[in-house]
Design a protein around this motif. Structure first.
Motif: not given
Length: 124
Positions: A36-37, A39-40, A42
């Protein structure tokens, strides 16, 4: 190795079975958080999450592969190659790890070593 390979790492990490909710995060939950990170954008926090997954489950080949993609993107090709090789040792049928290894070997000037990894990735 930025862009499509990060997307591949995210897709692979997200395709793993979901972790059940628990008080303390499991390896799978750390892996999901890392994906998930990514995809951002980060990658620093994603790297920490994938490393936390491996701390709990050293045989998590997908997290080893994801770490390789992240560190390769940061320019650490020897570190990436080591991560990809560990992922392959743990899961020889993980095509993405073979492909990522081939790309890292090629980028580091080892084209002759890259060819068998490309071939293996295509065969899987």
């Amino acid at each position: 190795m930025h862009g499509p390979l990060l997307v591949c790492a995210v897709a692979l990490a997200m395709a793993m079975p979901a972790a059940p909710a628990q008080e303390s995060p499991s390896a799978a939950q750390h892996r999901e958080r890392g994906a998930a990170l990514l995809t951002t954008g980060d990658s620093t926090a994603a790297l920490a999450a994938f490393r936390a997954a491996i701390a709990l489950d050293p045989e998590d080949a997908v997290s080893h592969d994801a770490i390789g993609v992240i560190v390769a993107d940061g320019g650490d090709l020897p570190g990436a190659i080591a991560s990809f090789r560990e992922a392959i040792r743990l899961a020889p049928g993980l095509a993405a790890a073979h492909f990522h290894l081939a790309m890292a070997l090629e980028r580091s000037g080892h084209q002759d070593e890259a060819i068998p990894s490309y071939t293996r990735a295509l065969r899987l």
